[in-house]
Design a protein around this motif. Structure first.
Motif, short mmCIF file in Angstrom:
data_model
loop_
_atom_site.label_atom_id
_atom_site.label_comp_id
_atom_site.label_asym_id
_atom_site.label_seq_id
_atom_site.Cartn_x
_atom_site.Cartn_y
_atom_site.Cartn_z
N THR A 160 29.62 45.00 24.74
CA THR A 160 29.90 45.99 25.77
C THR A 160 28.64 46.27 26.58
O THR A 160 27.55 45.86 26.21
CB THR A 160 30.40 47.32 25.15
N SER A 161 28.82 46.98 27.68
CA SER A 161 27.70 47.39 28.53
C SER A 161 27.69 48.90 28.66
O SER A 161 28.73 49.51 28.97
CB SER A 161 27.81 46.75 29.92
N ASP A 162 26.54 49.51 28.45
CA ASP A 162 26.42 50.96 28.62
C ASP A 162 26.68 51.38 30.07
O ASP A 162 26.98 52.55 30.33
CB ASP A 162 25.02 51.43 28.21
N ALA A 163 26.56 50.44 31.00
CA ALA A 163 26.74 50.77 32.41
C ALA A 163 28.21 50.88 32.81
O ALA A 163 28.52 51.39 33.89
CB ALA A 163 26.06 49.72 33.29
N LEU A 164 29.11 50.42 31.94
CA LEU A 164 30.54 50.43 32.27
C LEU A 164 31.20 51.58 31.51
O LEU A 164 31.39 51.50 30.29
CB LEU A 164 31.18 49.09 31.87
N THR A 222 37.86 32.84 29.41
CA THR A 222 36.78 31.98 29.89
C THR A 222 36.25 31.11 28.76
O THR A 222 36.45 31.39 27.58
CB THR A 222 35.60 32.80 30.45
N ALA A 223 35.54 30.04 29.17
CA ALA A 223 34.85 29.18 28.21
C ALA A 223 33.69 28.51 28.94
O ALA A 223 33.53 27.30 28.89
CB ALA A 223 35.79 28.14 27.63
N ASP A 224 32.92 29.28 29.66
CA ASP A 224 31.73 28.96 30.47
C ASP A 224 31.77 29.68 31.81
O ASP A 224 30.74 30.09 32.32
CB ASP A 224 31.52 27.46 30.73
N CYS A 225 32.97 29.82 32.41
CA CYS A 225 33.08 30.58 33.65
C CYS A 225 32.72 32.04 33.40
O CYS A 225 32.65 32.49 32.26
CB CYS A 225 34.49 30.49 34.21
N GLN A 226 32.53 32.78 34.48
CA GLN A 226 32.15 34.18 34.36
C GLN A 226 33.38 35.08 34.16
O GLN A 226 34.29 35.08 34.98
CB GLN A 226 31.45 34.65 35.65
N PRO A 227 33.38 35.90 33.08
CA PRO A 227 34.34 36.99 32.99
C PRO A 227 33.67 38.22 33.60
O PRO A 227 32.56 38.60 33.21
CB PRO A 227 34.53 37.15 31.48
N VAL A 228 34.30 38.84 34.57
CA VAL A 228 33.70 39.99 35.24
C VAL A 228 34.64 41.18 35.13
O VAL A 228 35.81 41.10 35.51
CB VAL A 228 33.40 39.69 36.73
N LEU A 229 34.12 42.28 34.58
CA LEU A 229 34.89 43.51 34.42
C LEU A 229 34.36 44.56 35.38
O LEU A 229 33.15 44.73 35.52
CB LEU A 229 34.81 44.02 32.98
N PHE A 230 35.29 45.27 36.04
CA PHE A 230 34.96 46.23 37.10
C PHE A 230 35.53 47.61 36.76
O PHE A 230 36.61 47.70 36.18
CB PHE A 230 35.60 45.83 38.43
N ALA A 231 34.83 48.66 37.18
CA ALA A 231 35.40 50.00 37.04
C ALA A 231 34.79 50.96 38.05
O ALA A 231 33.57 50.98 38.24
CB ALA A 231 35.18 50.54 35.64
N THR A 244 31.58 51.49 42.22
CA THR A 244 32.12 50.49 41.30
C THR A 244 31.00 49.77 40.56
O THR A 244 30.05 49.28 41.17
CB THR A 244 32.99 49.47 42.05
N THR A 245 31.15 49.70 39.25
CA THR A 245 30.25 48.93 38.39
C THR A 245 30.93 47.62 38.04
O THR A 245 32.13 47.60 37.73
CB THR A 245 29.92 49.70 37.10
N ALA A 246 30.19 46.53 38.09
CA ALA A 246 30.72 45.21 37.74
C ALA A 246 29.78 44.55 36.74
O ALA A 246 28.58 44.44 36.98
CB ALA A 246 30.86 44.34 38.98
N ILE A 247 30.34 44.12 35.61
CA ILE A 247 29.54 43.50 34.55
C ILE A 247 30.03 42.07 34.32
O ILE A 247 31.21 41.84 34.07
CB ILE A 247 29.64 44.29 33.24
N ILE A 248 29.09 41.13 34.41
CA ILE A 248 29.36 39.73 34.09
C ILE A 248 29.10 39.53 32.60
O ILE A 248 28.01 39.84 32.10
CB ILE A 248 28.47 38.78 34.91
N GLY A 249 30.08 39.01 31.89
CA GLY A 249 29.95 38.79 30.46
C GLY A 249 29.38 37.42 30.14
O GLY A 249 28.80 36.75 31.00
N PRO A 250 29.54 36.98 28.89
CA PRO A 250 29.01 35.68 28.47
C PRO A 250 29.50 34.55 29.37
O PRO A 250 30.70 34.40 29.61
CB PRO A 250 29.55 35.55 27.04
N THR A 251 28.55 33.76 29.85
CA THR A 251 28.85 32.65 30.75
C THR A 251 27.78 31.58 30.56
O THR A 251 26.78 31.82 29.87
CB THR A 251 28.91 33.14 32.22
#
Length: 250
Positions: A7-11, A103-112, A151-158
Motif C-alpha cells: 500500500t501507499s500512505d499517500a493513497l 498486470t505482469a510487468d505493465c503498470q497498475p495505477v490506482l487513483f483517488a 487526485t492521488t495516483a500510485i503506480i504499483g509493481p511494474t
C-alpha cells in the motif's frame, strides 16, 4: 500463507497492490494468480480472487475488472457487471465496489480523490501510457466530480528500467510523438535501449495534472518470489504466467 498487500500512505482510501504470496495456484502460477485469462485452473483462480475480495472487504462479485486490451478506454461503473467490458481503466463514485486491474510487468495505477469520493484503476503498459490511458482515467474521474489537483495516483509493481530492454523501433515510436521522450531511454547493449516505464508513467500523470503521483519502486521482473513477470516468463520459455491484481475501494 498470508496475503502480502503493498500500500501507499499517500493513497487515503482502502487499496492494495497484491503480490503473488498467499494464493492457491501451483506450478508456474504458484501463488495468487488472479488472471482469468490464464491457463490456470478456473476454480483455483476463483479461490484466489475470493481471497482478494475478502481482503478488500467486498463480496466476490463486487471485485470488478475489465477485459484489458492495451487501449485508452475507461468505463464508469456503479454496480456489478454481468460481463467484462473491453477497456483498460475503471472509475466509480459508488462505495462498496472494488475496482481492479491485472498486470505482469505493465503498470497498475490506482487513483483517488478522497474529498470527492471518486476512485479509479488503470492498466498502463507502454502503449496505453503513450496513447493516454492515464489522462483518460483522470478525465473520467472528473466527470464524476473529482478534481485533478486533489487526485492521488500510485503506480504499483511494474518492470523497471534496468530490466526493460527494447529495440530502436520502440524508441522511434516515442520520439515520433515527442522528442523529449528520449529522456526515458538509456543505451543498452548493441542497438538496444532500456526504457523507464514507471518514469514515463509518472511524467504522464504529472503532465495530466494529477495532484500527487508516485511509484512504489517494486520491479516485477527482478523479484520472482513476489511478482509475476511476462518478460521473465518469456526469457525462461515457460508456457504461461500468472497475473498480479491491484484493487481499490471507497
Amino acid at each position: 500463507m498470508t496475503l502480502e498487500i503493498l500500500t501507499s500512505d499517500a493513497l487515503p482510501v482502502n487499496h492494495g497492490f497484491f503480490t503473488r504470496r498467499g494464493g492457491a495456484s501451483s506450478g508456474v502460477f504458484s501463488g495468487l494468480n488472479c488472471g482469468q485469462g490464464s491457463t490456470d485452473q478456473a476454480e483455483i483462480v476463483a479461490i484466489n480472487r475470493a481471497r482478494v475480495a475478502d481482503a478488500m472487504g467486498v463480496a466476490p462479485d463486487h471485485l470488478l475488472g475489465v477485459h484489458q486490451i492495451h487501449s485508452t478506454t475507461v468505463i464508469s461503473i456503479d454496480g456489478p457487471m454481468a460481463e467484462k467490458t473491453r477497456a483498460d481503466a475503471l472509475v466509480t463514485a459508488t462505495p462498496g465496489l472494488a475496482l481492479s486491474v491485472l498486470t505482469a510487468d505493465c503498470q497498475p495505477v490506482l487513483f483517488a480523490d478522497a474529498e470527492a469520493g471518486v476512485i479509479g484503476a488503470a492498466h498502463a503498459g507502454w502503449r496505453g501510457a503513450l496513447d493516454g490511458v492515464l489522462d483518460a482515467t483522470l478525465e473520467a474521474m472528473e466527470s464524476l466530480g473529482a478534481t485533478r489537483e486533489n487526485t492521488t495516483a500510485i503506480i504499483g509493481p511494474t518492470i523497471s528500467q534496468r530490466a526493460y530492454e527494447v529495440g530502436p523501433e520502440f524508441l522511434e515510436s516515442f520520439l515520433d510523438i515527442d522528442p523529449e521522450f528520449a529522456r526515458y531511454f538509456i543505451n543498452g547493449e548493441g542497438d538496444r535501449y532500456l526504457f523507464d516505464l514507471p518514469g514515463f508513467g509518472l511524467n504522464r500523470l504529472r503532465a495530466a495534472g494529477a495532484g500527487h503521483a508516485e511509484w512504489t519502486r517494486h520491479c516485477t521482473f527482478s523479484d520472482p518470489e513476489r511478482f509475476y513477470s511476462y518478460r521473465r516468463t518469456t526469457h525462461a520459455k515457460e508456457a504461461d504466467y500468472g497475473r498480479l491484481i491491484a484493487a481499490i475501494t471507497l
